[in-house]
Design a protein around this motif. Sequence first.
Motif, PDB file in Angstrom:
ATOM      1  N   PRO A 138      32.393  34.308  40.868  1.00  0.00           N
ATOM      2  CA  PRO A 138      33.155  35.555  41.067  1.00  0.00           C
ATOM      3  C   PRO A 138      34.637  35.246  41.250  1.00  0.00           C
ATOM      4  N   LEU A 139      35.468  36.186  40.852  1.00  0.00           N
ATOM      5  CA  LEU A 139      36.920  35.979  40.915  1.00  0.00           C
ATOM      6  C   LEU A 139      37.572  37.044  41.789  1.00  0.00           C
ATOM      7  N   ARG A 140      38.348  36.593  42.741  1.00  0.00           N
ATOM      8  CA  ARG A 140      39.229  37.530  43.447  1.00  0.00           C
ATOM      9  C   ARG A 140      40.378  37.885  42.500  1.00  0.00           C
ATOM     10  N   CYS A 141      41.051  38.991  42.788  1.00  0.00           N
ATOM     11  CA  CYS A 141      42.202  39.371  41.951  1.00  0.00           C
ATOM     12  C   CYS A 141      43.193  38.211  41.864  1.00  0.00           C
ATOM     13  N   GLU A 142      43.382  37.528  42.986  1.00  0.00           N
ATOM     14  CA  GLU A 142      44.392  36.461  43.025  1.00  0.00           C
ATOM     15  C   GLU A 142      43.967  35.220  42.222  1.00  0.00           C
ATOM     16  N   ASP A 143      42.698  35.170  41.826  1.00  0.00           N
ATOM     17  CA  ASP A 143      42.232  34.011  41.067  1.00  0.00           C
ATOM     18  C   ASP A 143      42.704  34.047  39.613  1.00  0.00           C
ATOM     19  N   MET A 144      43.219  35.177  39.177  1.00  0.00           N
ATOM     20  CA  MET A 144      43.808  35.258  37.835  1.00  0.00           C
ATOM     21  C   MET A 144      45.314  35.099  37.990  1.00  0.00           C
ATOM     22  N   GLU A 145      45.904  34.351  37.098  1.00  0.00           N
ATOM     23  CA  GLU A 145      47.356  34.175  37.172  1.00  0.00           C
ATOM     24  C   GLU A 145      48.012  35.044  36.104  1.00  0.00           C
ATOM     25  N   TYR A 146      48.678  36.096  36.544  1.00  0.00           N
ATOM     26  CA  TYR A 146      49.343  36.998  35.605  1.00  0.00           C
ATOM     27  C   TYR A 146      50.720  36.466  35.259  1.00  0.00           C
ATOM     28  N   GLN A 147      50.974  36.332  33.977  1.00  0.00           N
ATOM     29  CA  GLN A 147      52.282  35.821  33.548  1.00  0.00           C
ATOM     30  C   GLN A 147      52.960  36.768  32.564  1.00  0.00           C
ATOM     31  N   THR A 149      46.743  34.987  32.258  1.00  0.00           N
ATOM     32  CA  THR A 149      46.790  36.079  31.281  1.00  0.00           C
ATOM     33  C   THR A 149      48.162  36.745  31.308  1.00  0.00           C
ATOM     34  N   PRO A 174      39.506  41.675  48.575  1.00  0.00           N
ATOM     35  CA  PRO A 174      40.281  40.955  47.538  1.00  0.00           C
ATOM     36  C   PRO A 174      39.616  40.945  46.164  1.00  0.00           C
TER      37      PRO A 174
END
Lengths: 280, 268
Positions: free
Chosen positions: A258-267, B18, B30
């Motif tokens: 499972p991924l928390r929102c912070e586990d994705m790195e938005y660039q 992304t 979270p």
Amino acid sequence: MKNKKETDVFQLWDEHRGKIRSRKGGWLIGKGVLCHGYDMMEDLVGKYSYFQVLILNATGRMVEKRVADWFEAIYICLSWPDPRIWCNRVGALGGTMRSSPVAATVAGILAGDSKAYGQKPLVEGLNFIQSALAEKKKGLSTRDIVAAECSRHGGKPQIMGYARPIAKGDERIVAMEKVAGDLGFPVGEHLELAYEIERVLAEEFDESMNINGYMSAFLSDQGFTPQEVYRICAILVASGVTACYIDAFERPPETFLPLRCEDMEYQGPPPREVPPREKS
Amino acid sequence: MKRRVERRSEAFALRTVTRIWEEQASEENPYLADSCRCYGYDLLDLMEKRTLVEVLFLLLRGELPSAQEARLLESLMIALINPGPRHPATRAAMIAGVGKTDPAHILPISLGILGGSHLGADSIEGAIRFLRKHMKSDPGSVACQVMETNQRPKEGDWHPVPGFGSRFGSIDSYSREIADRLLSLVDSAKALSWGNAFADELRIYQLGWLPTGIAAAVFSDLGFHPRAGAGLFQLISAPGLLAHGLEQANKPLTSLPFPSDEEYILEK
């Protein structure tokens, strides 16, 4: 261009319209089931192995049992229940989302239809070793063959069937060498060349053969074409995918990685207002 | 040779990156997002202010389209919304429907068939690359070159380049009509215009536009990467596949033809 009557243009399709033509077999209702000239219930069921019939359906040829047994062993080698492997991870994601086992397994098989791993690279692997042997027979040395192939990849040892991601070395070759020995297969000319290539790569790049290279050479020695092997291996990764599906399915939903929102790195771009639509 | 297996020291990313989507976590949990942005635009604002086609373009290109770009994409999506009930991909959807296959599988099944290289998604990338490579050249010269370097098959349709060829032995004039109609909607569509001229040159060989070529030309004119072509083509064809599959889903198995033994011909 040859002039044709108007109806001749689509005659080919008219000939097939409302009919199915098969060169493979079929169910003759009340009479039996034919499979490449065999009566399925009388000649095949209980008399030939599943892998012999799978290869028969994929190539039209009934191979001797030891060839089918070798394929069964390589199917075991090439699908293991580790969801870190990309196709297996697809299966696990299916399990965590409660997809059906069929959907998740098929999705994992589709993932293996990749240029990087899975079923499709076998085509390139067989093409390489078969053309390499042709070059060798024309007089090229093994070292020349390796150099030519590496030069196509900027001097890097990126030869299909050699080296592999994640790890160096391939334990599956040892297992399959034993299987081949136990089944009485000698080392053929493709496999001999594959070992020679491996020796050159080991000396020059500290790289070795991977299971694709071993498999491609062995099956070339058995007379298979690249496309035949691709077809025989269409569902190669299935069992590991199913295992990973079940592992995730038997745990609560969405607990597989499972991924928390912070586990994705938005660039991407920073927040911005939606502009008014321009007049057309 | 002794075989050892050692882990490589490959540096895998610690997090997935992304540029498309940003989710702001809620303060309470979270794992839950309380806002989503697509390339910086708030999703709720996009819902209010933009059309589906515009947001689709944004997702795949990273910027909102101009009015003409949106119009061109939306018109193409309507033109290709349904491959039609005779198309093999649609028939796969219908067989899934009438066969009482799980309805969730209708699209994956039929889109897999639509992924083929004959009139399918697998030909789109090649068609985009062909158009990109040649659209600054004279279409007549390119046509001559194509005819010289390709050989017509002994039987069946001929697609000497992806996106152009014959359909059931003839020119697909309906595809040409779609291309003309699309061109009339915009001031400029270079790939589509060039494709029309190229199709004119192919006419004497009984070849012309294929639906895949039109899709590829529009995708090229809209600036989509060739690799996006296959999935986009599947996406815009999906509604028709789904509709035909669902139409059959409540019907008995006998609703579709099942060739008789006489119509099933075993060849040696």
